[in-house]
Design an enzyme around this catalytic site. Structure first.
Site, short mmCIF file in Angstrom:
data_model
loop_
_atom_site.label_atom_id
_atom_site.label_comp_id
_atom_site.label_asym_id
_atom_site.label_seq_id
_atom_site.Cartn_x
_atom_site.Cartn_y
_atom_site.Cartn_z
N CYS A 383 52.74 -23.07 44.11
CA CYS A 383 52.78 -21.84 43.32
C CYS A 383 52.07 -22.01 41.99
O CYS A 383 51.89 -21.04 41.25
CB CYS A 383 54.22 -21.40 43.08
N HIS A 384 51.66 -23.22 41.63
CA HIS A 384 50.92 -23.46 40.40
C HIS A 384 49.46 -23.82 40.68
O HIS A 384 48.76 -24.31 39.81
CB HIS A 384 51.55 -24.62 39.61
#
Length: 440
Positions: A383-384
């Site tokens: 998600c990063h």
């Protein structure tokens, strides 16, 4: 971590020792996948369960005819399977779209329960710039975004006050005493992940639970609720909600070879433990999560949970031995150029997670991975992945120096990863590092 996703892999049909282990590679190419903390492929038995549900249980579970009854029975069996995996009862399981929804539901429930309890007692609920009367949430500074960003949103909107307890730079875990020191009279929720997705560090949830139970007994106060996001732990280590002592536990299917839906364990939803819906509609999931049930994916989640319950010792043993061999081979090849970011004295680590940096001015993690011929891995949370080439804030929070964190590779092995895979990956890394150093 909860509900993060990478595009991944199709089955090749090769097998290795262990129950229904399969070997996976991306697009049937000669690639080796070591990013199982980001997502996992579906087990063949899970695919079969989904396919059968699509064919035979296509009816509306709220209907009385045969296809509807079949769908309802399928959902009930899956609820039993998920409950058994986490040591709960079937009535404790609420199906959700994924971990993100489950985590959102917990934080919003805690805030709403605080408000209703205050109003019932005739007390004023705080507003903006009046934090003493606001619900107070405690979490850590290494949580998944589906907890972190919800907490930040609630704080920004003046709906809650939040304390982000830093992890210890020695153990990379949240220390129990630091949690207790952060408790206030208006604390309504503590949300701490069970295991970190980047370092693999397992948090002391049972110890936190025991201390919170003592506080709840000692004080005339609104009960402090305890939540753990168990996304990274399920399918890797034993998870029992009752032994952990939590009120809420988040389940994410695609972390243990199931589909991309989730569930929330609630210890007596609406009775012993508050739970308020975020959605309103047809009344499914006892009105806690309305919407016609996604029967096929729920069937897949139930089958994935059943496999974990039946085979966890084999899964855990296989992953641990493979990870230890990986660390041994990396150490033998890279020697003093190697730094492990997943080794912390006194902390337990997930059996499959190896976070490592190879030191050198041109050996940033993203650069190494983009030049590898066979290895498929990540530098941190999926998600990063759009955060550029900055070092992981999780590693920095754990005390890893910036120059070391910049070179981090998160290598997470799976049920099918073999020692031959490890040998090939280490050789791939060796050749890539030599190539990048020659280019310098």
């Amino acid at each position: 971590m909860a509900n993060q996703s990478d595009d991944v892999t199709s089955a090749m049909g090769q097998t290795c020792s262990g129950p229904s282990f399969q070997h996976y590679s991306e697009m049937n190419l000669d690639r080796i996948y070591m990013d199982y903390n980001a997502t996992t492929p579906l087990e063949p038995q899970v695919i079969q369960a989904i396919s059968e549900a699509l064919q035979d249980a296509w009816g509306n579970p709220s209907s009385n005819y045969i296809a509807g009854a079949k769908a309802k029975a399928t959902i009930n069996q899956s609820r039993e399977n998920v409950a058994r995996m986490v040591g709960g009862k079937a009535e404790d399981i609420i199906f959700t779209s994924g971990g993100t929804e489950a985590n959102n539901m917990v934080l919003h429930t805690a805030v709403e329960h605080f408000r209703r309890s205050r109003r019932a007692a005739g007390q004023r609920v705080g507003h903006r710039n009046e934090s003493s009367g606001l619900p107070h949430i405690i979490t850590s500074n290494v949580e998944h975004d589906s907890v972190k960003l919800v907490a930040e949103h609630l704080q920004k909107e003046g709906e809650a006050d939040v304390t982000y307890v830093p992890v210890s730079k020695t153990t990379a875990r949240v220390e129990v005493e630091d949690i207790i020191a952060a408790v206030r009279p208006n604390t309504c929720l503590i949300s701490i992940m069970l295991a970190n997705n980047e370092t693999g560090v397992i948090m002391q949830i049972p110890e936190i639970s025991q201390r919170i139970k003592c506080l709840n007994k000692q004080q005339e106060r609104l009960r402090i609720l305890l939540h753990t996001d168990a996304a990274q732990a399920l399918g890797k280590i034993r998870v029992d909600a009752c032994e952990l002592g939590v009120d809420y536990l988040t389940v994410v299917g695609h972390k243990f070879y199931g589909p991309r839906i989730g569930a929330l364990f609630v210890n007596g939803p609406g009775t012993r433990t508050p739970l308020y819906p975020m959605l309103f509609g047809g009344g499914q999931e006892r009105n806690f999560r309305p919407g016609t049930e996604n029967t096929a994916m729920i069937a897949g989640l139930g089958k994935a949970a059943e496999l974990v319950t039946s085979n966890l010792p084999d899964y855990e043993s296989h992953m641990l031995s493979t990870k230890l061999y990986l660390e041994e081979r990396l150490t033998a090849v890279f020697k003093d150029k190697l730094r492990f970011n997943s080794h912390y004295p006194g902390s337990d680590i997930l059996p499959n997670t190896c976070n490592v940096s190879i030191l050198g001015p041109t050996l940033q993690g993203w650069r190494v991975l983009s030049n590898c011929r066979r290895l498929l891995a990540s530098v941190g949370a999926a998600c990063h992945s759009d955060s550029g080439n900055r070092p992981s804030h999780i590693l920095l929070s754990c005390g890893v120096p910036s120059e070391v964190a910049a070179g981090a590779l998160r290598l997470s092995v799976g049920r099918a990863t073999t020692k031959a895979d490890v040998d090939a990956v280490v050789e791939d890394l060796k050749e890539t590092v030599q190539q990048l150093e020659e280019m310098d």
